[in-house]
Design a protein around this motif. Sequence first.
Motif, short mmCIF file in Angstrom:
data_model
loop_
_atom_site.label_atom_id
_atom_site.label_comp_id
_atom_site.label_asym_id
_atom_site.label_seq_id
_atom_site.Cartn_x
_atom_site.Cartn_y
_atom_site.Cartn_z
N ASP A 104 10.04 -4.05 16.80
CA ASP A 104 10.55 -3.88 18.17
C ASP A 104 10.35 -2.44 18.63
OD1 ASP A 104 11.40 -6.51 18.12
OD2 ASP A 104 13.39 -5.98 17.34
N ILE A 105 10.04 -2.29 19.89
CA ILE A 105 9.81 -0.96 20.48
C ILE A 105 10.67 -0.80 21.73
CG2 ILE A 105 8.13 0.47 21.72
CD1 ILE A 105 5.99 -0.43 19.83
N ASP A 106 11.32 0.32 21.83
CA ASP A 106 12.07 0.67 23.04
C ASP A 106 11.08 1.29 24.02
OD1 ASP A 106 13.64 1.75 25.04
OD2 ASP A 106 15.28 2.27 23.68
N PHE A 107 10.58 0.49 24.95
CA PHE A 107 9.52 0.95 25.86
C PHE A 107 10.01 1.99 26.86
CE2 PHE A 107 7.77 -3.10 24.38
CZ PHE A 107 6.49 -2.70 24.02
N GLU A 108 11.31 2.03 27.10
CA GLU A 108 11.83 3.05 28.02
C GLU A 108 11.57 4.45 27.45
OE1 GLU A 108 15.83 2.55 29.24
OE2 GLU A 108 15.53 0.52 30.02
N ILE A 109 11.78 4.59 26.15
CA ILE A 109 11.53 5.88 25.50
C ILE A 109 10.05 6.23 25.57
CG2 ILE A 109 11.61 7.14 23.32
CD1 ILE A 109 14.01 5.46 22.53
N ASP A 110 9.20 5.25 25.25
CA ASP A 110 7.76 5.51 25.24
C ASP A 110 7.23 5.78 26.64
OD1 ASP A 110 7.69 5.34 22.54
OD2 ASP A 110 6.68 3.41 22.42
N ASN A 111 7.74 5.05 27.63
CA ASN A 111 7.30 5.30 29.01
C ASN A 111 7.70 6.70 29.45
OD1 ASN A 111 6.13 2.80 29.35
ND2 ASN A 111 8.01 1.85 30.12
N TYR A 112 8.88 7.12 29.04
CA TYR A 112 9.36 8.46 29.40
C TYR A 112 8.48 9.54 28.77
CZ TYR A 112 12.38 12.56 29.67
OH TYR A 112 12.88 13.82 29.91
N GLU A 113 7.98 9.27 27.55
CA GLU A 113 7.12 10.22 26.85
C GLU A 113 5.63 9.98 27.13
OE1 GLU A 113 7.96 10.45 22.70
OE2 GLU A 113 10.13 10.76 22.97
N CYS A 114 5.35 9.10 28.10
CA CYS A 114 3.96 8.79 28.49
C CYS A 114 3.15 8.25 27.30
CB CYS A 114 3.27 10.02 29.09
SG CYS A 114 4.07 10.63 30.58
N ARG A 115 3.75 7.33 26.54
CA ARG A 115 3.07 6.71 25.41
C ARG A 115 2.78 5.24 25.71
NH1 ARG A 115 3.77 9.44 20.45
NH2 ARG A 115 5.11 11.29 20.54
N GLU A 116 1.79 4.70 25.02
CA GLU A 116 1.43 3.30 25.21
C GLU A 116 2.41 2.35 24.53
OE1 GLU A 116 -2.55 2.48 24.06
OE2 GLU A 116 -3.46 3.82 25.53
N GLY A 117 3.08 2.84 23.50
CA GLY A 117 4.00 1.97 22.76
C GLY A 117 3.26 0.94 21.93
N LYS A 118 2.18 1.37 21.24
CA LYS A 118 1.38 0.44 20.44
C LYS A 118 1.22 0.94 19.00
CE LYS A 118 -1.47 -1.36 24.22
NZ LYS A 118 -2.86 -1.51 24.73
N TRP A 119 1.09 -0.02 18.09
CA TRP A 119 0.82 0.28 16.69
C TRP A 119 -0.67 0.17 16.45
CZ3 TRP A 119 4.69 2.35 14.08
CH2 TRP A 119 5.98 2.09 14.52
N ILE A 120 -1.20 1.13 15.76
CA ILE A 120 -2.64 1.11 15.48
C ILE A 120 -2.96 0.04 14.45
CG2 ILE A 120 -2.48 2.82 13.62
CD1 ILE A 120 -5.20 3.87 14.59
N SER A 121 -4.14 -0.54 14.56
CA SER A 121 -4.57 -1.53 13.59
C SER A 121 -4.83 -0.86 12.24
CB SER A 121 -5.86 -2.20 14.07
OG SER A 121 -6.45 -2.96 13.02
N ILE A 122 -4.43 -1.54 11.18
CA ILE A 122 -4.65 -1.03 9.83
C ILE A 122 -6.14 -0.77 9.59
CG2 ILE A 122 -4.78 -1.88 7.44
CD1 ILE A 122 -1.93 -2.81 7.71
N HIS A 123 -6.98 -1.59 10.19
CA HIS A 123 -8.43 -1.49 9.96
C HIS A 123 -9.04 -0.27 10.64
CE1 HIS A 123 -8.13 -5.41 8.14
NE2 HIS A 123 -7.62 -5.91 9.24
N LYS A 124 -8.27 0.45 11.43
CA LYS A 124 -8.80 1.65 12.08
C LYS A 124 -8.36 2.94 11.39
CE LYS A 124 -9.23 -0.34 16.72
NZ LYS A 124 -8.85 -0.23 18.15
N LEU A 125 -7.70 2.79 10.25
CA LEU A 125 -7.28 3.97 9.50
C LEU A 125 -8.47 4.59 8.78
CD1 LEU A 125 -3.93 2.66 7.96
CD2 LEU A 125 -4.26 3.98 10.07
#
Length: 315
Positions: A104-125
């Motif tokens: 779960d993600i609190d999108f209000e916090i991420d929107n306030y910090e100008c973030r997308e609120g997304k988790w990166i794919s493991i395959h992109k590490l």
Amino acid sequence: MSKLPFPHKADSLREILFHLHSYNGELVFTGRSLKEMNQNLAQISSENLHRDIVSTILGVDDFVIDRRRWLSEAIDDKHFAWIEKDPLGGMFTWFYFLSGCSPDIDFEIDNYECREGKWISIHKLRLSEPESADERLLSIKNMFDVSDTSTKNKISAITQIRNLWYKVKTPLQKEFSFLLSNKEIPDSLIDTLWVHAIEDGFPTFEFSGTMPESRKLALPCMYHFWSANEKKHILYTLKSKSYRINYTLSNKTKKTVTAKIDPEVKEKLERILVSRGVNIHNLVTHWIEKTYETLKNKISKRNKIIHHLTELPYV
């Protein structure tokens, strides 16, 4: 006037991977220690390949790292301490993301910090597929570090996963006790069970680990995140295969002994087995070993007496 980033040479694998992530190339690293990683980076730099990004990571020449960005994204190691103590918990976390779950993600916090609120794919590490528990923990930390969400959401997410793991840990370990409780299980048996599990329908979730220890931890996690209705029946089949294979391996060098005994003797033997709580294999083995040691001691004493007599002077 903003302050210039202060010169800094990355002093941990976790920080190196964080800075490498911002580069859009196809670099994938397999350094198992800070020294090895730095050596790999230095080699690439000396060959003039991706020199700018490598020099930035190493902190050489005129390039510097703005460590403020790293410190603003990384959450404290203490939040991953439970994974460090529990390799199966680390694999569970890995499969949590591989299976498509998302905290779960609190999108209000991420929107306030100008973030997308997304988790990166493991395959992109940047790390190759982790095989050891330490490598997997490092990759998990890296995934949290580079995901575009607030540190508050990152802490909340790892706490969610930890609580879920504590909830399912005991029943899952019980289901796979045939695999997890045996510390000396042969690698060949693990690989064989892996093949059987995949053939029976266990989903890999694109897990590509090849080492027996990784597969041993992966099987319970694959099972947990599998939504098939018939998975309990398939697990029962896998257990049966495990016992049969293990029995065959453990009895491969054993010999069969057949003996005909009178009915009354057989009845006495059965009473002995029940009263001692052992099977006939263990009982016969014990009797043979005990009798053999007794005979060996008698023969040794007899030989000593004969040797002593032969050394006596003639009268």
